[in-house]
Design a protein around this motif. Structure first.
Motif, mmCIF file in Angstrom:
data_model
loop_
_atom_site.group_PDB
_atom_site.id
_atom_site.type_symbol
_atom_site.label_atom_id
_atom_site.label_comp_id
_atom_site.label_asym_id
_atom_site.label_seq_id
_atom_site.Cartn_x
_atom_site.Cartn_y
_atom_site.Cartn_z
ATOM 1 N N ASP A 127 -10.382 14.734 2.285
ATOM 2 C CA ASP A 127 -9.469 13.594 2.366
ATOM 3 C C ASP A 127 -8.190 13.795 1.562
ATOM 4 O O ASP A 127 -7.243 13.036 1.712
ATOM 5 C CB ASP A 127 -10.163 12.318 1.838
ATOM 6 N N THR A 128 -8.206 14.758 0.668
ATOM 7 C CA THR A 128 -7.025 14.982 -0.173
ATOM 8 C C THR A 128 -6.997 16.435 -0.645
ATOM 9 O O THR A 128 -8.042 17.091 -0.755
ATOM 10 C CB THR A 128 -7.031 14.047 -1.404
ATOM 11 N N LEU A 129 -5.781 16.899 -0.944
ATOM 12 C CA LEU A 129 -5.616 18.248 -1.494
ATOM 13 C C LEU A 129 -5.256 18.187 -2.969
ATOM 14 O O LEU A 129 -4.928 19.205 -3.583
ATOM 15 C CB LEU A 129 -4.500 18.965 -0.724
ATOM 16 N N GLN A 130 -5.294 16.983 -3.523
ATOM 17 C CA GLN A 130 -4.890 16.797 -4.925
ATOM 18 C C GLN A 130 -6.119 16.561 -5.797
ATOM 19 O O GLN A 130 -6.915 15.665 -5.526
ATOM 20 C CB GLN A 130 -3.938 15.611 -5.030
ATOM 21 N N ARG A 131 -6.205 17.340 -6.847
ATOM 22 C CA ARG A 131 -7.418 17.308 -7.678
ATOM 23 C C ARG A 131 -7.694 15.917 -8.277
ATOM 24 O O ARG A 131 -8.809 15.406 -8.210
ATOM 25 C CB ARG A 131 -7.284 18.348 -8.796
ATOM 26 N N LEU A 166 -10.461 10.851 6.147
ATOM 27 C CA LEU A 166 -10.426 9.401 6.309
ATOM 28 C C LEU A 166 -9.201 8.930 5.538
ATOM 29 O O LEU A 166 -9.064 9.238 4.348
ATOM 30 C CB LEU A 166 -11.712 8.827 5.734
ATOM 31 N N ILE A 167 -8.315 8.229 6.223
ATOM 32 C CA ILE A 167 -7.049 7.843 5.591
ATOM 33 C C ILE A 167 -7.101 6.379 5.166
ATOM 34 O O ILE A 167 -7.480 5.510 5.954
ATOM 35 C CB ILE A 167 -5.867 8.080 6.571
ATOM 36 N N VAL A 171 -3.935 5.082 -0.808
ATOM 37 C CA VAL A 171 -4.825 6.071 -1.428
ATOM 38 C C VAL A 171 -4.381 7.477 -1.036
ATOM 39 O O VAL A 171 -4.002 8.277 -1.896
ATOM 40 C CB VAL A 171 -6.295 5.831 -1.012
ATOM 41 N N ASN A 172 -4.393 7.789 0.269
ATOM 42 C CA ASN A 172 -4.046 9.162 0.679
ATOM 43 C C ASN A 172 -3.168 9.197 1.925
ATOM 44 O O ASN A 172 -3.017 10.240 2.538
ATOM 45 C CB ASN A 172 -5.314 9.987 0.905
ATOM 46 N N GLU A 173 -2.546 8.053 2.268
ATOM 47 C CA GLU A 173 -1.740 8.048 3.493
ATOM 48 C C GLU A 173 -0.510 8.944 3.366
ATOM 49 O O GLU A 173 0.031 9.413 4.365
ATOM 50 C CB GLU A 173 -1.342 6.623 3.886
ATOM 51 N N ASP A 174 -0.082 9.234 2.132
ATOM 52 C CA ASP A 174 1.089 10.099 1.945
ATOM 53 C C ASP A 174 0.737 11.579 2.132
ATOM 54 O O ASP A 174 1.605 12.429 2.066
ATOM 55 C CB ASP A 174 1.685 9.872 0.542
ATOM 56 N N GLU A 175 -0.531 11.901 2.379
ATOM 57 C CA GLU A 175 -0.932 13.318 2.504
ATOM 58 C C GLU A 175 -1.214 13.738 3.952
ATOM 59 O O GLU A 175 -1.724 14.842 4.182
ATOM 60 C CB GLU A 175 -2.193 13.566 1.673
ATOM 61 N N GLU A 213 -2.503 4.913 15.150
ATOM 62 C CA GLU A 213 -1.089 4.985 15.523
ATOM 63 C C GLU A 213 -0.221 5.343 14.314
ATOM 64 O O GLU A 213 0.685 6.177 14.404
ATOM 65 C CB GLU A 213 -0.683 3.616 16.067
ATOM 66 N N GLU A 214 -0.522 4.721 13.181
ATOM 67 C CA GLU A 214 0.244 5.023 11.968
ATOM 68 C C GLU A 214 0.021 6.478 11.537
ATOM 69 O O GLU A 214 0.929 7.158 11.064
ATOM 70 C CB GLU A 214 -0.186 4.095 10.829
#
Ligand code: SAM
Ligand code: SF4
Length: 332
Positions: A127-131, A166-167, A171-175, A213-214
């Motif tokens: 879900d993310t690439l940030q630790r 899962l977006i 939380v993680n929509e910027d990734e 869609e987003e």
């Protein structure tokens, strides 16, 4: 024995999701509360023989694809043996199509044995690439292990390796575009999933959900996309990144429900058969099996369960009630 797993709406069920355990090595906020959930009693868990017998009965009813999930399926100590036993099941159309959904933490150790046992494909949740964000999202500081698991899956040649994200808003929509870049650079297939009301903590809010869609709009800010439609009964709407062979998929389970083409049934780790992720009723195959039922009786119970399948999950219906079991105990 009559025809296979067909419901009142004519949907034919060929895809069986088997949960190997409800336990997990992570505590993703959207899936489990920090303290976990009350675990299933070990006496209720199906043995490998029981699980394979039920899978064989399902194959006799037309199942051609089995996906292993959980909880974290690779926490089951005999996960490789389960794969080997299922891979040996023959269907009239050849071997079962066998795949696995995993958080990848155990793949550095298990990717090669799983491949040798007959596993063809894996879906890995990332879900993310940030630790720091990974720690916040999963409550465990294990991004490096997940990334090592992804590398292990590539190295042993699983094809395809799909990444599921899962977006969530704020939380993680910027990734979103970063995750696509990560996947494309490694020859992996990125899939985004809409957040569904299945969390153990019951925190889901429709208005907070990031829609398919987003998500697509965010991908399109960095990549030119060509719509490919969807692949058979598979839930993802697929897009090709123009000028490449890479695809991106969006699984819009809430805003674009695919219930009308659903071909899935589920078996929980404690032997309950379910006709939908969102079903409230289960068919207790474990008790049947342990009380000496023959295969024909087990097949009848599966068919009866499928016959009661509702037309759709009804998430948008005001009367919708989340199932009692969380996703981790149903098998995602
Ligand atoms: N532990 C494994 C993993 O994370 O891949 C397998 C089980 S997990 C329940 C399977 C998938 O379900 C994961 O990709 C996860 O992101 C997804 N999932 C969990 N809770 C969800 C929810 N509330 N809505 C949508 N997807 C969810
Ligand atoms: Fe575990 Fe998968 Fe649920 Fe995360 S989504 S807590 S990895 S079962």
């Amino acid at each position: 024995m009559t025809a296979g797993l067909v419901d009142r709406f004519g949907r034919v069920h060929r895809d069986l999701r088997i949960s190997l355990t409800d336990r997990c090595s992570l505590r993703c906020t959207y899936c489990m509360p920090a303290d976990g959930v009350p675990w299933l009693a070990s006496s209720t868990l199906l043995s490998t023989d029981e699980l394979v017998r039920l899978a064989r009965v399902a194959v006799g009813l037309g199942v051609r694809e089995v996906r292993l999930t959980g909880g974290e399926p690779l926490l089951r100590p005999d996960a490789v043996d389960v794969v080997a036993a299922l891979a040996a099941l023959e269907t009239p159309d050849g071997p079962l199509d066998l795949s696995l959904t995993t958080n990848a933490l155990r793949l550095p150790a298990l990717a090669a044995p799983l491949r040798d046992a007959g596993l063809a494909r894996v879906n890995i949740s990332l879900d993310t690439l940030q630790r720091a964000r990974f720690l916040e999202l999963t409550r465990r500081d294990r991004l490096a292990d997940t990334l090592a698991g992804i590398e292990a899956a590539r190295a042993v040649g699983f094809a395809p390796v799909k990444l599921n994200a899962l977006i969530m808003r704020g939380v993680n929509e910027d990734e979103i575009a970063d995750l696509v870049s990560f996947a494309v650079e490694r020859g992996l297939e990125m899939r985004f999933i809409e957040h569904m009301p299945l969390d153990g903590g019951h925190t889901w809010r429709r208005e907070e959900m990031v829609t398919g869609e987003e998500i697509l709009a965010a991908v399109a800010e960095r990549f030119d996309l060509e719509a490919l439609g969807h692949d058979g009964a598979a839930p993802a709407s697929l897009f090709r990144i123009a000028g490449t062979s890479a695809t991106v998929g969006v699984i819009a389970s809430v805003t674009r429900a695919f219930c009308d083409r659903c071909d899935r049934v589920r078996l929980t780790a404690d032997g309950q058969f379910r006709n939908c992720l969102f079903a409230h009723d289960e068919s207790d195959l474990r008790t049947l099996l342990r009380s000496g039922a023959d295969d024909a009786r087990l097949a009848e119970a599966m068919q009866a369960c499928v016959a009661l399948k509702r037309p759709g999950h009804g998430i948008d219906d005001p009367t919708f009630v989340q199932p009692v079991r969380p996703m981790s105990a149903i098998g995602g």
